[in-house]
Design a protein around this motif. Sequence first.
Motif, PDB file in Angstrom:
ATOM      1  N   CYS A 148      58.738  27.791  80.082  1.00  0.00           N
ATOM      2  CA  CYS A 148      59.105  27.454  81.464  1.00  0.00           C
ATOM      3  C   CYS A 148      58.774  26.002  81.834  1.00  0.00           C
ATOM      4  O   CYS A 148      59.114  25.560  82.926  1.00  0.00           O
ATOM      5  CB  CYS A 148      58.403  28.404  82.434  1.00  0.00           C
ATOM      6  N   THR A 149      58.110  25.286  80.925  1.00  0.00           N
ATOM      7  CA  THR A 149      57.709  23.903  81.216  1.00  0.00           C
ATOM      8  C   THR A 149      58.511  22.880  80.426  1.00  0.00           C
ATOM      9  O   THR A 149      58.174  21.694  80.423  1.00  0.00           O
ATOM     10  CB  THR A 149      56.208  23.702  80.924  1.00  0.00           C
ATOM     11  N   ILE A 150      59.564  23.338  79.741  1.00  0.00           N
ATOM     12  CA  ILE A 150      60.428  22.441  78.973  1.00  0.00           C
ATOM     13  C   ILE A 150      61.883  22.754  79.314  1.00  0.00           C
ATOM     14  O   ILE A 150      62.180  23.822  79.853  1.00  0.00           O
ATOM     15  CB  ILE A 150      60.199  22.597  77.452  1.00  0.00           C
ATOM     16  N   PRO A 151      62.815  21.834  79.015  1.00  0.00           N
ATOM     17  CA  PRO A 151      64.230  22.142  79.239  1.00  0.00           C
ATOM     18  C   PRO A 151      64.665  23.350  78.424  1.00  0.00           C
ATOM     19  O   PRO A 151      64.116  23.603  77.347  1.00  0.00           O
ATOM     20  CB  PRO A 151      64.937  20.863  78.753  1.00  0.00           C
ATOM     21  N   PRO A 152      65.640  24.132  78.902  1.00  0.00           N
ATOM     22  CA  PRO A 152      66.376  23.915  80.149  1.00  0.00           C
ATOM     23  C   PRO A 152      65.696  24.471  81.397  1.00  0.00           C
ATOM     24  O   PRO A 152      66.063  24.098  82.507  1.00  0.00           O
ATOM     25  CB  PRO A 152      67.684  24.650  79.894  1.00  0.00           C
ATOM     26  N   LEU A 153      64.685  25.360  81.245  1.00  0.00           N
ATOM     27  CA  LEU A 153      64.081  25.973  82.429  1.00  0.00           C
ATOM     28  C   LEU A 153      63.353  24.958  83.300  1.00  0.00           C
ATOM     29  O   LEU A 153      63.220  25.150  84.509  1.00  0.00           O
ATOM     30  CB  LEU A 153      63.124  27.089  82.018  1.00  0.00           C
ATOM     31  N   LEU A 154      62.878  23.876  82.707  1.00  0.00           N
ATOM     32  CA  LEU A 154      62.148  22.863  83.478  1.00  0.00           C
ATOM     33  C   LEU A 154      62.959  22.352  84.659  1.00  0.00           C
ATOM     34  O   LEU A 154      62.400  22.051  85.718  1.00  0.00           O
ATOM     35  CB  LEU A 154      61.765  21.703  82.558  1.00  0.00           C
ATOM     36  N   GLU A 155      64.288  22.259  84.481  1.00  0.00           N
ATOM     37  CA  GLU A 155      65.131  21.765  85.579  1.00  0.00           C
ATOM     38  C   GLU A 155      65.003  22.636  86.827  1.00  0.00           C
ATOM     39  O   GLU A 155      65.185  22.164  87.949  1.00  0.00           O
ATOM     40  CB  GLU A 155      66.599  21.712  85.136  1.00  0.00           C
ATOM     41  N   LYS A 156      64.662  23.909  86.655  1.00  0.00           N
ATOM     42  CA  LYS A 156      64.504  24.814  87.794  1.00  0.00           C
ATOM     43  C   LYS A 156      63.050  24.933  88.231  1.00  0.00           C
ATOM     44  O   LYS A 156      62.752  24.944  89.419  1.00  0.00           O
ATOM     45  CB  LYS A 156      65.058  26.199  87.444  1.00  0.00           C
ATOM     46  N   THR A 157      62.128  25.028  87.262  1.00  0.00           N
ATOM     47  CA  THR A 157      60.728  25.265  87.618  1.00  0.00           C
ATOM     48  C   THR A 157      60.026  24.016  88.124  1.00  0.00           C
ATOM     49  O   THR A 157      59.159  24.099  88.999  1.00  0.00           O
ATOM     50  CB  THR A 157      59.939  25.816  86.419  1.00  0.00           C
ATOM     51  N   GLY A 158      60.360  22.858  87.548  1.00  0.00           N
ATOM     52  CA  GLY A 158      59.680  21.616  87.918  1.00  0.00           C
ATOM     53  C   GLY A 158      58.244  21.535  87.424  1.00  0.00           C
ATOM     54  O   GLY A 158      57.484  20.663  87.847  1.00  0.00           O
ATOM     55  N   PHE A 159      57.869  22.441  86.509  1.00  0.00           N
ATOM     56  CA  PHE A 159      56.495  22.489  86.010  1.00  0.00           C
ATOM     57  C   PHE A 159      56.406  21.787  84.656  1.00  0.00           C
ATOM     58  O   PHE A 159      56.588  22.396  83.613  1.00  0.00           O
ATOM     59  CB  PHE A 159      56.025  23.944  85.872  1.00  0.00           C
ATOM     60  N   ALA A 160      56.111  20.503  84.683  1.00  0.00           N
ATOM     61  CA  ALA A 160      55.873  19.752  83.454  1.00  0.00           C
ATOM     62  C   ALA A 160      54.706  18.794  83.705  1.00  0.00           C
ATOM     63  O   ALA A 160      54.587  18.237  84.796  1.00  0.00           O
ATOM     64  CB  ALA A 160      57.117  18.966  83.038  1.00  0.00           C
ATOM     65  N   PRO A 161      53.824  18.661  82.720  1.00  0.00           N
ATOM     66  CA  PRO A 161      53.856  19.264  81.406  1.00  0.00           C
ATOM     67  C   PRO A 161      53.183  20.643  81.408  1.00  0.00           C
ATOM     68  O   PRO A 161      52.663  21.086  82.433  1.00  0.00           O
ATOM     69  CB  PRO A 161      53.022  18.280  80.572  1.00  0.00           C
ATOM     70  N   PHE A 162      53.176  21.289  80.245  1.00  0.00           N
ATOM     71  CA  PHE A 162      52.390  22.493  80.054  1.00  0.00           C
ATOM     72  C   PHE A 162      50.913  22.148  80.188  1.00  0.00           C
ATOM     73  O   PHE A 162      50.432  21.185  79.591  1.00  0.00           O
ATOM     74  CB  PHE A 162      52.662  23.066  78.658  1.00  0.00           C
ATOM     75  N   MET A 163      50.181  22.917  80.997  1.00  0.00           N
ATOM     76  CA  MET A 163      48.762  22.657  81.230  1.00  0.00           C
ATOM     77  C   MET A 163      47.959  23.897  80.836  1.00  0.00           C
ATOM     78  O   MET A 163      48.051  24.937  81.490  1.00  0.00           O
ATOM     79  CB  MET A 163      48.527  22.300  82.698  1.00  0.00           C
ATOM     80  N   PRO A 164      47.174  23.821  79.749  1.00  0.00           N
ATOM     81  CA  PRO A 164      46.407  24.986  79.308  1.00  0.00           C
ATOM     82  C   PRO A 164      45.480  25.556  80.372  1.00  0.00           C
ATOM     83  O   PRO A 164      45.169  26.754  80.335  1.00  0.00           O
ATOM     84  CB  PRO A 164      45.613  24.437  78.109  1.00  0.00           C
ATOM     85  N   CYS A 165      45.053  24.735  81.335  1.00  0.00           N
ATOM     86  CA  CYS A 165      44.155  25.239  82.380  1.00  0.00           C
ATOM     87  C   CYS A 165      44.840  26.246  83.288  1.00  0.00           C
ATOM     88  O   CYS A 165      44.182  26.922  84.080  1.00  0.00           O
ATOM     89  CB  CYS A 165      43.592  24.084  83.205  1.00  0.00           C
ATOM     90  N   GLU A 166      46.165  26.368  83.188  1.00  0.00           N
ATOM     91  CA  GLU A 166      46.895  27.337  83.999  1.00  0.00           C
ATOM     92  C   GLU A 166      47.128  28.665  83.260  1.00  0.00           C
ATOM     93  O   GLU A 166      47.837  29.531  83.773  1.00  0.00           O
ATOM     94  CB  GLU A 166      48.245  26.750  84.433  1.00  0.00           C
TER      95      GLU A 166
END
Length: 304
Positions: A148-166
Amino acid sequence: MVQPPVFVLTHPRACSTAFERVFMTRRDTLSSQHEPFGDAYYFGPELLSDRFRDDVVARKANPGSHHTYKSILEDFEQVENQGKRVFVKDMAYYFFPPDGSQPNIAPSFGGGKEPGNPTVMPLEVLKRFHFAFLIRHPRRSIPSYYRCTIPPLLEKTGFAPFMPCEAGYKELAQLFDFLVRENVVDLNRVTVIDADDLLDSPEQTIRLFCERTGLDFSPEMLVWTQADGEYAAKLFAKWDGWHDDVLHSTRLNGRSHAQKTITVEAENQEWKEKYGAEAQRLIRETVDANIPHYEYLKKFCIRA
């Protein structure tokens, strides 16, 4: 008299939205609150996350940017005043500073510290809820989150980059322990559900959950009408791209076959092929770091 709000604490990608949709069918008696504290954690004046901290424009544009931890609770109270029971599904990590530091109580509650409390929520506030917990093995949730943190889903989620703390497992286990220690949760009647059990035996698992939380069960809760879908779409709109699969579903189906046993080497190869070598290493590190927290909570799971 309205019963205490049900609060399902979880971590990302735990099949929690499918679980939540079951209870969205009971709009006559329940009011579903879909990840409300994410507003305060990511966007509000008391935000804890660094993800959007420097993007002032994005934060102000978010509909939840005005919310504090206390104002969200006040919204719950308005619902209760209308005679409905509140049903909350949210991430445990939303109540913790992402750097693992000892937090202050959220300013909207007066600030200060509560010795032994690892969260920004006062203990007296936490005591208002009937807590339950939903988990899923990190080998399934973490790659799903990464996707969910990379294309193509990133265009919708807006969650970049992947953060292990989450990843959310550590905080879920910490909050579990705190609630047990403070007798907010009775260890003899604790409700912890594994997503695999939910998918293997959906009706039996939901029925048992209802018994534990004082909710009425009917098999019709597992089948979703067009009106159910429209209601869910409105609630899920705040997190675009994260819930597309479950929005296109019309029921909570059980698995027709058992989960395959897969080796670490096969997992690594699969992730490398899908996401590249660097991403594979990051996913593996995050999965391995969170397995102990998952296995700890797994010991308390109820089985239908």
